[in-house]
Design a protein around this motif. Structure first.
Motif, PDB file in Angstrom:
ATOM      1  N   ASN A  77       0.700  -1.297   0.019  1.00  0.00           N
ATOM      2  CA  ASN A  77      -0.021  -0.126  -0.015  1.00  0.00           C
ATOM      3  C   ASN A  77       0.712   1.139  -0.121  1.00  0.00           C
ATOM      4  N   ILE A  78       2.235   1.201  -0.217  1.00  0.00           N
ATOM      5  CA  ILE A  78       3.208   2.279  -0.198  1.00  0.00           C
ATOM      6  C   ILE A  78       3.612   2.439  -1.448  1.00  0.00           C
ATOM      7  N   SER A  79       3.378   3.613  -1.908  1.00  0.00           N
ATOM      8  CA  SER A  79       3.789   3.938  -3.660  1.00  0.00           C
ATOM      9  C   SER A  79       4.891   5.150  -3.252  1.00  0.00           C
ATOM     10  N   LEU A  80       6.129   4.734  -3.701  1.00  0.00           N
ATOM     11  CA  LEU A  80       7.208   5.539  -3.688  1.00  0.00           C
ATOM     12  C   LEU A  80       7.567   6.196  -5.094  1.00  0.00           C
ATOM     13  N   GLY A  81       7.725   7.703  -5.169  1.00  0.00           N
ATOM     14  CA  GLY A  81       7.895   8.009  -6.370  1.00  0.00           C
ATOM     15  C   GLY A  81       9.482   8.031  -6.626  1.00  0.00           C
ATOM     16  N   ALA A  82      10.182   8.418  -7.953  1.00  0.00           N
ATOM     17  CA  ALA A  82      11.453   8.306  -8.532  1.00  0.00           C
ATOM     18  C   ALA A  82      12.252   9.102  -7.526  1.00  0.00           C
ATOM     19  N   LYS A  83      13.518   8.537  -7.174  1.00  0.00           N
ATOM     20  CA  LYS A  83      14.790   8.845  -6.394  1.00  0.00           C
ATOM     21  C   LYS A  83      14.058   9.736  -4.956  1.00  0.00           C
ATOM     22  N   THR A  84      13.047   9.112  -4.332  1.00  0.00           N
ATOM     23  CA  THR A  84      12.825   9.396  -2.960  1.00  0.00           C
ATOM     24  C   THR A  84      13.757   8.486  -2.206  1.00  0.00           C
ATOM     25  N   VAL A  85      14.016   9.177  -1.094  1.00  0.00           N
ATOM     26  CA  VAL A  85      14.999   8.411   0.219  1.00  0.00           C
ATOM     27  C   VAL A  85      14.250   8.352   1.303  1.00  0.00           C
ATOM     28  N   ILE A  86      14.347   7.008   1.813  1.00  0.00           N
ATOM     29  CA  ILE A  86      13.531   6.710   3.161  1.00  0.00           C
ATOM     30  C   ILE A  86      14.602   6.312   4.141  1.00  0.00           C
ATOM     31  N   GLU A  87      14.896   7.308   5.147  1.00  0.00           N
ATOM     32  CA  GLU A  87      16.076   6.958   6.070  1.00  0.00           C
ATOM     33  C   GLU A  87      16.026   5.846   7.245  1.00  0.00           C
ATOM     34  N   SER A  88      17.001   5.595   7.936  1.00  0.00           N
ATOM     35  CA  SER A  88      16.654   4.487   8.941  1.00  0.00           C
ATOM     36  C   SER A  88      15.703   4.903  10.145  1.00  0.00           C
ATOM     37  N   ASP A  89      15.130   3.996  10.529  1.00  0.00           N
ATOM     38  CA  ASP A  89      14.195   3.823  11.802  1.00  0.00           C
ATOM     39  C   ASP A  89      12.901   4.867  11.404  1.00  0.00           C
ATOM     40  N   THR A  90      12.723   4.983  10.124  1.00  0.00           N
ATOM     41  CA  THR A  90      11.472   5.655   9.634  1.00  0.00           C
ATOM     42  C   THR A  90      10.322   4.449   9.678  1.00  0.00           C
ATOM     43  N   HIS A 145      11.317  12.770  -5.778  1.00  0.00           N
ATOM     44  CA  HIS A 145      12.400  13.455  -5.064  1.00  0.00           C
ATOM     45  C   HIS A 145      11.994  14.055  -3.553  1.00  0.00           C
ATOM     46  N   CYS A 146      11.579  13.072  -2.742  1.00  0.00           N
ATOM     47  CA  CYS A 146      11.189  13.419  -1.228  1.00  0.00           C
ATOM     48  C   CYS A 146      12.171  12.575  -0.529  1.00  0.00           C
ATOM     49  N   VAL A 147      12.259  13.403   0.813  1.00  0.00           N
ATOM     50  CA  VAL A 147      13.395  13.010   1.883  1.00  0.00           C
ATOM     51  C   VAL A 147      12.355  12.665   3.119  1.00  0.00           C
ATOM     52  N   ILE A 148      12.514  11.465   3.445  1.00  0.00           N
ATOM     53  CA  ILE A 148      11.963  11.300   4.731  1.00  0.00           C
ATOM     54  C   ILE A 148      12.978  10.785   5.855  1.00  0.00           C
ATOM     55  N   LYS A 149      13.506  11.731   6.773  1.00  0.00           N
ATOM     56  CA  LYS A 149      14.603  11.448   7.653  1.00  0.00           C
ATOM     57  C   LYS A 149      14.402  10.548   8.752  1.00  0.00           C
ATOM     58  N   PRO A 150      15.454  10.125   9.355  1.00  0.00           N
ATOM     59  CA  PRO A 150      15.445   9.145  10.450  1.00  0.00           C
ATOM     60  C   PRO A 150      14.305   9.566  11.537  1.00  0.00           C
ATOM     61  N   HIS A 151      13.680   8.397  12.012  1.00  0.00           N
ATOM     62  CA  HIS A 151      12.666   8.254  12.978  1.00  0.00           C
ATOM     63  C   HIS A 151      11.612   9.148  12.847  1.00  0.00           C
ATOM     64  N   ALA A 152      11.344   9.307  11.555  1.00  0.00           N
ATOM     65  CA  ALA A 152       9.902  10.058  11.238  1.00  0.00           C
ATOM     66  C   ALA A 152       9.115   8.994  11.093  1.00  0.00           C
ATOM     67  N   VAL A 153       7.612   9.092  11.357  1.00  0.00           N
ATOM     68  CA  VAL A 153       6.571   8.321  11.250  1.00  0.00           C
ATOM     69  C   VAL A 153       5.595   8.780  10.359  1.00  0.00           C
ATOM     70  N   LEU A 154       5.079   8.195   9.263  1.00  0.00           N
ATOM     71  CA  LEU A 154       3.918   8.472   8.623  1.00  0.00           C
ATOM     72  C   LEU A 154       2.880   7.578   8.818  1.00  0.00           C
ATOM     73  N   ARG A 155       1.859   8.172   9.313  1.00  0.00           N
ATOM     74  CA  ARG A 155       0.663   7.105   9.569  1.00  0.00           C
ATOM     75  C   ARG A 155      -0.582   7.894   9.097  1.00  0.00           C
ATOM     76  N   PRO A 156      -1.136   7.174   8.226  1.00  0.00           N
ATOM     77  CA  PRO A 156      -2.607   7.631   7.667  1.00  0.00           C
ATOM     78  C   PRO A 156      -3.589   8.136   8.860  1.00  0.00           C
ATOM     79  N   SER A 157      -4.147   9.108   8.513  1.00  0.00           N
ATOM     80  CA  SER A 157      -5.208   9.588   9.509  1.00  0.00           C
ATOM     81  C   SER A 157      -6.437   8.708   9.712  1.00  0.00           C
ATOM     82  N   PHE A 158      -7.223   8.874  10.574  1.00  0.00           N
ATOM     83  CA  PHE A 158      -8.520   8.085  10.776  1.00  0.00           C
ATOM     84  C   PHE A 158      -9.832   9.039  11.281  1.00  0.00           C
ATOM     85  N   LYS A 159     -10.604   8.576  11.296  1.00  0.00           N
ATOM     86  CA  LYS A 159     -11.704   9.350  11.932  1.00  0.00           C
ATOM     87  C   LYS A 159     -12.757   8.377  12.798  1.00  0.00           C
TER      88      LYS A 159
END
Length: 177
Positions: free
Chosen positions: A29-42, A56-70
């Motif tokens: 369910n995760i789609s990553l565009g070209a040349k995107t970087v996902i760092e450690s412990d993300t 061309h996105c950068v997700i730096k270490p220890h970040a959390v991406l969590r879809p929202s809910f209601k």
């Protein structure tokens, strides 16, 4: 550079790199565009709903991406998360937004609340908390708890984000080759 010097990266299609120390739940369910970087412990929580990250996105270490809910009387509904191109999400930030536009700079240790919408070309300073359901306008610079607009970004901000993400991705490529 905020990345780990000794991190190993796996390379996906179109030059996408993600650290072997990243946690991708529900990878289908995760789609990553070209040349995107996902760092450690993300942590990317694709097991909750779809996450689409642009080029061309950068997700730096220890970040959390969590879809929202209601929550509703009939249960909980999860919403897909979309992140535009040339966007950077800082170290230790937690993002539960519906949409993060292109050329957005989210600083370190930020909290982006459930169902928030960050328009193209905005900046969230380190440590800022954006409340749930907030809409951040284009070219706004936000800071504080709760986040509030305190400055307007220059028209050149889009180009600045293109340059910043390009340089970060280039440095990761040099480290991992």
């Amino acid at each position: 550079m905020q990345g780990e010097k000794d991190s190993e990266y796996l390379q996906g299609s179109q030059g996408t790199k993600f650290s072997v120390g990243a946690f991708l739940y529900g990878a289908h369910n995760i789609s990553l565009g070209a040349k995107t970087v996902i760092e450690s412990d993300t942590i990317l929580r694709g097991d909750m709903a779809k996450i689409k990250i642009g080029r061309h996105c950068v997700i730096k270490p220890h970040a959390v991406l969590r879809p929202s809910f209601k929550k509703s009387k009939s249960g909980s509904s999860f919403f897909p998360m979309t992140i535009g191109n040339n966007t950077s999400i800082g170290r230790g930030s937690v993002v539960e937004a519906l949409k993060v536009g292109s050329c957005v700079d989210i600083g370190a240790n930020c909290i982006i609340g459930k169902r928030a919408i960050l328009s193209d070309c905005c900046k969230i300073d380190d440590g800022t908390v954006i409340p749930p359901d907030t809409v951040v306008p284009p070219f706004a610079r936000m800071r504080g708890i709760p986040g509030h607009i305190y400055d307007e970004l220059p028209e050149t901000f889009e180009g600045m984000m293109h340059q910043a993400t390009f340089e970060y991705i280039f440095e990761v490529s040099k480290r991992s080759d």
